[in-house]
Design a protein around this motif. Structure first.
Motif, PDB file in Angstrom:
ATOM      1  N   PRO A 126       0.799  -1.234   0.000  1.00 10.57           N
ATOM      2  CA  PRO A 126       0.000   0.000   0.000  1.00 10.57           C
ATOM      3  C   PRO A 126       0.827   1.277   0.000  1.00 10.57           C
ATOM      4  O   PRO A 126       0.287   2.357  -0.247  1.00 10.57           O
ATOM      5  CB  PRO A 126      -0.823  -0.126   1.295  1.00 10.57           C
ATOM      6  N   VAL A 127       2.133   1.159   0.246  1.00 10.34           N
ATOM      7  CA  VAL A 127       2.977   2.358   0.269  1.00 10.34           C
ATOM      8  C   VAL A 127       3.941   2.401  -0.914  1.00 10.34           C
ATOM      9  O   VAL A 127       4.880   3.203  -0.930  1.00 10.34           O
ATOM     10  CB  VAL A 127       3.765   2.444   1.597  1.00 10.34           C
ATOM     11  N   VAL A 185      -3.711  -0.692   7.511  1.00  6.44           N
ATOM     12  CA  VAL A 185      -4.259   0.022   6.358  1.00  6.44           C
ATOM     13  C   VAL A 185      -5.780   0.095   6.446  1.00  6.44           C
ATOM     14  O   VAL A 185      -6.447  -0.944   6.452  1.00  6.44           O
ATOM     15  CB  VAL A 185      -3.856  -0.668   5.040  1.00  6.44           C
ATOM     16  N   PRO A 186      -6.366   1.311   6.500  1.00  2.00           N
ATOM     17  CA  PRO A 186      -7.828   1.439   6.462  1.00  2.00           C
ATOM     18  C   PRO A 186      -8.326   1.424   5.021  1.00  2.00           C
ATOM     19  O   PRO A 186      -7.784   2.116   4.159  1.00  2.00           O
ATOM     20  CB  PRO A 186      -8.076   2.789   7.125  1.00  2.00           C
ATOM     21  N   SER A 195      -3.732   8.543   3.602  1.00  2.00           N
ATOM     22  CA  SER A 195      -3.213   9.435   4.644  1.00  2.00           C
ATOM     23  C   SER A 195      -3.277   8.816   6.031  1.00  2.00           C
ATOM     24  O   SER A 195      -2.648   9.330   6.969  1.00  2.00           O
ATOM     25  CB  SER A 195      -4.000  10.746   4.639  1.00  2.00           C
ATOM     26  N   SER A 196      -4.026   7.714   6.170  1.00  2.05           N
ATOM     27  CA  SER A 196      -4.187   7.092   7.488  1.00  2.05           C
ATOM     28  C   SER A 196      -3.405   5.793   7.633  1.00  2.05           C
ATOM     29  O   SER A 196      -3.513   5.118   8.661  1.00  2.05           O
ATOM     30  CB  SER A 196      -5.674   6.829   7.760  1.00  2.05           C
ATOM     31  N   GLN A 272      -8.623   6.440  14.166  1.00  3.18           N
ATOM     32  CA  GLN A 272      -8.956   7.789  14.608  1.00  3.18           C
ATOM     33  C   GLN A 272      -8.551   8.854  13.589  1.00  3.18           C
ATOM     34  O   GLN A 272      -9.129   9.943  13.566  1.00  3.18           O
ATOM     35  CB  GLN A 272      -8.285   8.074  15.952  1.00  3.18           C
ATOM     36  N   SER A 273      -7.570   8.550  12.748  1.00  7.81           N
ATOM     37  CA  SER A 273      -7.163   9.508  11.725  1.00  7.81           C
ATOM     38  C   SER A 273      -7.975   9.371  10.441  1.00  7.81           C
ATOM     39  O   SER A 273      -7.804  10.148   9.503  1.00  7.81           O
ATOM     40  CB  SER A 273      -5.674   9.333  11.404  1.00  7.81           C
ATOM     41  N   SER A 274      -8.881   8.374  10.403  1.00 10.64           N
ATOM     42  CA  SER A 274      -9.754   8.187   9.242  1.00 10.64           C
ATOM     43  C   SER A 274     -10.992   9.066   9.385  1.00 10.64           C
ATOM     44  O   SER A 274     -11.284   9.576  10.477  1.00 10.64           O
ATOM     45  CB  SER A 274     -10.159   6.712   9.126  1.00 10.64           C
TER      46      SER A 274
END
Length: 385
Positions: A126-127, A185-186, A195-196, A272-274
């Motif tokens: 994913p990155v 990974v969300p 970004s999350s 929480q960052s999603s």
């Protein structure tokens, strides 16, 4: 016979191991170390004796290209004139020439198929950068002349495997811990929230090194050449996760002073960052993937710890705001399954078996017309949602 009427080749390349097989199968045909042993003595001899003779150097290069092994055979040739290379580090391809050699043997020696007769599905971290996808596309279309290619994000394929929720519901947090990399990974409706994404600097290889360190500290008499393999087998056969005693993934400061955030906190931070309207669905479907999540009771410990973090936050917020009405609890569910060790490959097998797969692939004609930039992104199957 048209290539679209044949099963697609599904290759999941990991830092430690790669899974190879054909779409429609329930498990990979081969699981082999992602290692390549190259005989570079030809090049060394050429450098010392050719004195600038370009023909000699050319012939030496050809011999070096032909004389190599992959997988377990590569590891068995780790001494002597062969140099063992691992083309993927922390989920990223570092050596594309070695990667091409690895794919060559995967296709011709293991799967024993003609790449021009099959569509291909490759997995991707994913990155990974878009440029990396372009390199993969160039090799597949130029070297192997494949008729079609689909590069899928590993986390999405884990959800596509469908063992956690119906394939129509592609929302969840994928905790992917392999041999060389670990990511949280969300995914919402099949799309990664880039970004999350959170990376975790401890993976299966680090646990093996930790076990090896413990064996050495105990004074176990282990042959040096076999020590790492023995430590890996000890890890796979005997390690488990206790419900309350500290362990590597849950208290990483035991292994590495530079990183002290436990895995449950990493997962909670990811959610929480999603976007706020996705968080309940993400907590409800935390899916494990990768061989390093298969320790006994790993999922139970993880679920308990994440649930405690969430409940404590709700209780603290309720007390701080002085609310009389108790808020609706947040469901936390960590999903484990017997196939989670090869969930990414199985998800690829499922995806490549769908009718939409061949329509969504980048074709050789597209590549020749538009170039490698077409491989930067792959469409999400509309039929899955």
């Amino acid at each position: 016979m048209d290539a679209a009427s044949r099963p697609a080749v599904v290759i999941d390349n990991g830092s430690g191991y790669s899974k190879l097989g054909f779409s429609g199968n329930s498990e990979p045909s081969f699981t082999i170390p992602t290692a390549v042993a190259v005989n570079e003595s030809f090049l060394n001899q050429s450098d010392s004796s050719s004195n600038g003779n370009s023909i000699a150097q050319y012939n030496a290069g050809i011999m070096a290209d032909l004389d190599f092994f992959i997988g377990e055979e590569a590891l068995s040739h780790s001494s002597g004139i062969y140099n063992v290379n691992y083309p993927i580090h922390h989920g990223q391809v570092q050596n594309w020439d070695t990667m091409e050699k690895f794919w060559q043997q995967c296709i011709f020696n293991y799967l024993r198929c003609d790449p021009e007769d099959h569509y291909f599905l490759l997995t991707d971290s994913p990155v990974t950068t878009p440029e990396s996808r372009e390199y993969a596309g160039e090799i597949m279309f130029e070297t192997f002349n494949v008729p079609g290619l689909y590069i899928a994000v590993q986390s999405v394929l884990t959800l596509a495997a469908g063992y956690s929720t119906p394939k129509s519901d592609m929302t969840g947090v994928v905790v992917d811990i392999g041999d060389g990399s670990a990511h949280v990974v969300p995914v919402v409706n099949g799309y990664v929230i880039g970004s999350s994404i959170k990376s975790f600097p401890i993976a299966g290889n680090d646990v093996t090194q930790f076990v090896l360190q413990l064996l050495q500290e105990r004074g176990e008499l282990i042959p040096p050449e076999d020590s790492f393999d023995i430590a890996r087998k000890v890890k796979e056969m005997y390690c488990y996760t206790c419900s309350d005693i500290v362990k590597i993934f849950f208290h990483p400061e035991i292994y590495n002073d530079d990183f002290t955030t436990p895995l449950p906190d990493v997962i909670d931070s990811c959610v929480q960052s999603s976007p706020i309207d996705t968080r309940r669905a993400l907590y409800k479907n935390i899916v494990l993937s990768g061989g390093s999540t298969m320790f006994k009771d790993f999922h139970k410990r993880l679920q308990n710890d994440v649930k405690k973090i969430v409940d404590d936050r709700i209780a603290a917020s309720t007390a701080r705001l002085g609310l009389d009405v108790k808020p609706q609890p947040v469901e936390v569910n960590v999903v484990a399954h017997s196939i989670q060790g090869y969930a990414v490959w199985f998800g690829g097998s499922v995806v490549a078996s769908m009718p939409e797969f061949y329509e969504s692939c980048h074709t050789k004609e597209d590549y020749e017309e538009y170039g490698a930039s077409i491989c930067r992104t792959s469409p999400i199957f509309k039929g899955m949602y």
